[in-house]
Design a protein around this motif. Sequence first.
Motif, PDB file in Angstrom:
ATOM      1  N   ASP A  66       0.830  -1.208   0.000  1.00  0.00           N
ATOM      2  CA  ASP A  66       0.000   0.000   0.000  1.00  0.00           C
ATOM      3  C   ASP A  66       0.861   1.253   0.000  1.00  0.00           C
ATOM      4  OD1 ASP A  66       1.033  -0.083   2.530  1.00  0.00           O
ATOM      5  OD2 ASP A  66      -0.882   0.121   3.578  1.00  0.00           O
ATOM      6  N   ARG A  67       2.186   1.055  -0.148  1.00  0.00           N
ATOM      7  CA  ARG A  67       3.120   2.173  -0.212  1.00  0.00           C
ATOM      8  C   ARG A  67       4.158   1.889  -1.287  1.00  0.00           C
ATOM      9  NH1 ARG A  67       4.770   2.823   6.073  1.00  0.00           N
ATOM     10  NH2 ARG A  67       5.158   0.600   5.780  1.00  0.00           N
ATOM     11  N   ILE A  68       4.743   2.950  -1.784  1.00  0.00           N
ATOM     12  CA  ILE A  68       5.764   2.819  -2.816  1.00  0.00           C
ATOM     13  C   ILE A  68       6.946   3.697  -2.433  1.00  0.00           C
ATOM     14  CG2 ILE A  68       4.803   4.690  -4.247  1.00  0.00           C
ATOM     15  CD1 ILE A  68       5.621   3.051  -6.710  1.00  0.00           C
ATOM     16  N   ILE A  69       8.156   3.249  -2.736  1.00  0.00           N
ATOM     17  CA  ILE A  69       9.347   4.059  -2.485  1.00  0.00           C
ATOM     18  C   ILE A  69       9.734   4.779  -3.767  1.00  0.00           C
ATOM     19  CG2 ILE A  69      11.828   3.943  -2.073  1.00  0.00           C
ATOM     20  CD1 ILE A  69      11.383   2.123   0.177  1.00  0.00           C
ATOM     21  N   LEU A  70       9.897   6.078  -3.660  1.00  0.00           N
ATOM     22  CA  LEU A  70      10.291   6.902  -4.799  1.00  0.00           C
ATOM     23  C   LEU A  70      11.715   7.410  -4.552  1.00  0.00           C
ATOM     24  CD1 LEU A  70       7.012   9.012  -5.247  1.00  0.00           C
ATOM     25  CD2 LEU A  70       7.651   6.858  -6.375  1.00  0.00           C
ATOM     26  N   PRO A  71      12.687   6.873  -5.288  1.00  0.00           N
ATOM     27  CA  PRO A  71      14.082   7.281  -5.078  1.00  0.00           C
ATOM     28  C   PRO A  71      14.432   8.527  -5.885  1.00  0.00           C
ATOM     29  CG  PRO A  71      13.976   5.446  -6.611  1.00  0.00           C
ATOM     30  CD  PRO A  71      12.561   5.757  -6.230  1.00  0.00           C
ATOM     31  N   THR A  72      14.989   9.528  -5.224  1.00  0.00           N
ATOM     32  CA  THR A  72      15.482  10.719  -5.901  1.00  0.00           C
ATOM     33  C   THR A  72      16.947  10.904  -5.523  1.00  0.00           C
ATOM     34  OG1 THR A  72      15.014  12.316  -4.130  1.00  0.00           O
ATOM     35  CG2 THR A  72      13.187  11.737  -5.602  1.00  0.00           C
ATOM     36  N   GLN A  73      17.581  11.918  -6.073  1.00  0.00           N
ATOM     37  CA  GLN A  73      18.978  12.176  -5.743  1.00  0.00           C
ATOM     38  C   GLN A  73      19.124  12.639  -4.298  1.00  0.00           C
ATOM     39  OE1 GLN A  73      20.416  14.969  -8.667  1.00  0.00           O
ATOM     40  NE2 GLN A  73      20.908  13.359 -10.145  1.00  0.00           N
ATOM     41  N   GLU A  74      18.055  13.236  -3.757  1.00  0.00           N
ATOM     42  CA  GLU A  74      18.126  13.790  -2.410  1.00  0.00           C
ATOM     43  C   GLU A  74      17.764  12.782  -1.324  1.00  0.00           C
ATOM     44  OE1 GLU A  74      16.043  15.248  -4.775  1.00  0.00           O
ATOM     45  OE2 GLU A  74      17.702  16.492  -5.510  1.00  0.00           O
ATOM     46  N   ALA A  75      16.767  11.917  -1.599  1.00  0.00           N
ATOM     47  CA  ALA A  75      16.252  11.043  -0.540  1.00  0.00           C
ATOM     48  C   ALA A  75      15.427   9.912  -1.128  1.00  0.00           C
ATOM     49  CB  ALA A  75      15.401  11.863   0.437  1.00  0.00           C
ATOM     50  N   MET A  76      15.059   8.971  -0.242  1.00  0.00           N
ATOM     51  CA  MET A  76      14.101   7.913  -0.565  1.00  0.00           C
ATOM     52  C   MET A  76      12.777   8.293   0.085  1.00  0.00           C
ATOM     53  SD  MET A  76      15.415   5.276  -2.266  1.00  0.00           S
ATOM     54  CE  MET A  76      17.058   4.711  -2.752  1.00  0.00           C
ATOM     55  N   TYR A  77      11.747   8.497  -0.710  1.00  0.00           N
ATOM     56  CA  TYR A  77      10.453   8.904  -0.175  1.00  0.00           C
ATOM     57  C   TYR A  77       9.509   7.703  -0.128  1.00  0.00           C
ATOM     58  CZ  TYR A  77      12.035  13.710  -0.945  1.00  0.00           C
ATOM     59  OH  TYR A  77      12.730  14.893  -0.909  1.00  0.00           O
ATOM     60  N   VAL A  78       8.945   7.449   1.057  1.00  0.00           N
ATOM     61  CA  VAL A  78       7.940   6.409   1.209  1.00  0.00           C
ATOM     62  C   VAL A  78       6.581   7.077   1.094  1.00  0.00           C
ATOM     63  CG1 VAL A  78       6.991   4.609   2.680  1.00  0.00           C
ATOM     64  CG2 VAL A  78       9.447   5.095   2.732  1.00  0.00           C
ATOM     65  N   VAL A  79       5.823   6.690   0.077  1.00  0.00           N
ATOM     66  CA  VAL A  79       4.558   7.364  -0.223  1.00  0.00           C
ATOM     67  C   VAL A  79       3.419   6.354  -0.223  1.00  0.00           C
ATOM     68  CG1 VAL A  79       3.288   8.681  -1.972  1.00  0.00           C
ATOM     69  CG2 VAL A  79       5.724   9.137  -1.589  1.00  0.00           C
ATOM     70  N   LYS A  80       2.374   6.636   0.525  1.00  0.00           N
ATOM     71  CA  LYS A  80       1.181   5.803   0.489  1.00  0.00           C
ATOM     72  C   LYS A  80       0.496   5.982  -0.858  1.00  0.00           C
ATOM     73  CE  LYS A  80       0.177   5.606   5.422  1.00  0.00           C
ATOM     74  NZ  LYS A  80      -0.846   5.866   6.480  1.00  0.00           N
ATOM     75  N   LEU A  81      -0.041   4.902  -1.392  1.00  0.00           N
ATOM     76  CA  LEU A  81      -0.658   4.967  -2.718  1.00  0.00           C
ATOM     77  C   LEU A  81      -1.817   5.961  -2.756  1.00  0.00           C
ATOM     78  CD1 LEU A  81      -0.688   1.212  -3.817  1.00  0.00           C
ATOM     79  CD2 LEU A  81       1.093   2.950  -4.141  1.00  0.00           C
ATOM     80  N   ASP A  82      -2.575   6.034  -1.646  1.00  0.00           N
ATOM     81  CA  ASP A  82      -3.719   6.951  -1.660  1.00  0.00           C
ATOM     82  C   ASP A  82      -3.313   8.414  -1.515  1.00  0.00           C
ATOM     83  OD1 ASP A  82      -3.083   7.084   1.019  1.00  0.00           O
ATOM     84  OD2 ASP A  82      -4.877   6.043   1.716  1.00  0.00           O
ATOM     85  N   GLN A  83      -2.003   8.678  -1.323  1.00  0.00           N
ATOM     86  CA  GLN A  83      -1.504  10.050  -1.296  1.00  0.00           C
ATOM     87  C   GLN A  83      -1.218  10.578  -2.706  1.00  0.00           C
ATOM     88  OE1 GLN A  83       1.889   9.488   1.543  1.00  0.00           O
ATOM     89  NE2 GLN A  83       1.059  11.307   2.511  1.00  0.00           N
ATOM     90  N   ILE A  84      -1.136   9.676  -3.660  1.00  0.00           N
ATOM     91  CA  ILE A  84      -0.796  10.071  -5.029  1.00  0.00           C
ATOM     92  C   ILE A  84      -2.044  10.568  -5.746  1.00  0.00           C
ATOM     93  CG2 ILE A  84       0.139   9.302  -7.239  1.00  0.00           C
ATOM     94  CD1 ILE A  84       1.604   7.074  -5.667  1.00  0.00           C
ATOM     95  N   ILE A  85      -2.026  11.807  -6.164  1.00  0.00           N
ATOM     96  CA  ILE A  85      -3.136  12.370  -6.944  1.00  0.00           C
ATOM     97  C   ILE A  85      -2.965  12.014  -8.412  1.00  0.00           C
ATOM     98  CG2 ILE A  85      -4.274  14.489  -7.720  1.00  0.00           C
ATOM     99  CD1 ILE A  85      -3.400  15.784  -5.081  1.00  0.00           C
ATOM    100  N   ARG A  86      -1.767  12.247  -8.904  1.00  0.00           N
ATOM    101  CA  ARG A  86      -1.498  11.980 -10.318  1.00  0.00           C
ATOM    102  C   ARG A  86       0.002  11.932 -10.552  1.00  0.00           C
ATOM    103  NH1 ARG A  86      -0.486  16.781 -13.363  1.00  0.00           N
ATOM    104  NH2 ARG A  86      -0.478  18.638 -12.046  1.00  0.00           N
TER     105      ARG A  86
END
Length: 246
Positions: A141-161
Amino acid sequence: MYKTIIIEDEQRIREALSIMLEMTAPNSIQIIGYAESASEAVKLIDRLKPDLVFMDIMLTDGTGFDVLKQITFNSFHLIFTTAYEQHAINAFKYSAIDYLLKPIDPEELKTAVERITLLEEKVLEKQQLNELQQNLTRTPDRIILPTQEAMYVVKLDQIIRCETSGSYTTFFLTDGRKIMVSKPLKNYEDLLEPPMFFRVHQSHLINVNSIVSYSREGMVQMIDKSAVPISRGKKEHFFKLMKDEI
């Protein structure tokens, strides 16, 4: 040359992987050791300090996670090898951790090795490993979004688009954040699936639950006040999905 260790409890797979690495990456991979158990793997990694480790999840006396918890040296690239089914494969994807599915395909192996040459950071975040372990036992129910700055743990229902531009994708979240990752939208389309998500356009994937309104002309209004176009080829499928959801 990447000093490489193979951790695998099946001899035939160890040998096959060695041969494939010699064939697909002779100028970038140097195999410096093998281990078939978690205890052997811990000692080998701490002693040889590799650049790259291929590690099976299930070992004779434990798991790959046990190894990662016990080692003192962890500055290496890690590629898991696994025979898990699709549900578990999605767990790797949601956790943004590299893996190869057994039986290992030579072309996929070559691509995996090429991919690590583009990565600067060698250390896996504990957050990623924790997410992977949890995702292997539940529906993610969560996804990790890796960027150059950090690893963001994001709940799927937080994603608008999600909106893509070339090889980058920007995630727009309910708290107003925008997170840009250096991967195309195609990488996430297989994870963010209907009925919760729908790719309405080549450049746009939306959370159906974040829709405020949509028009027959082909525009969707989202809760962040953005207007997203529906491509001509997606209209019929989109309207059917919305009808089924009501």
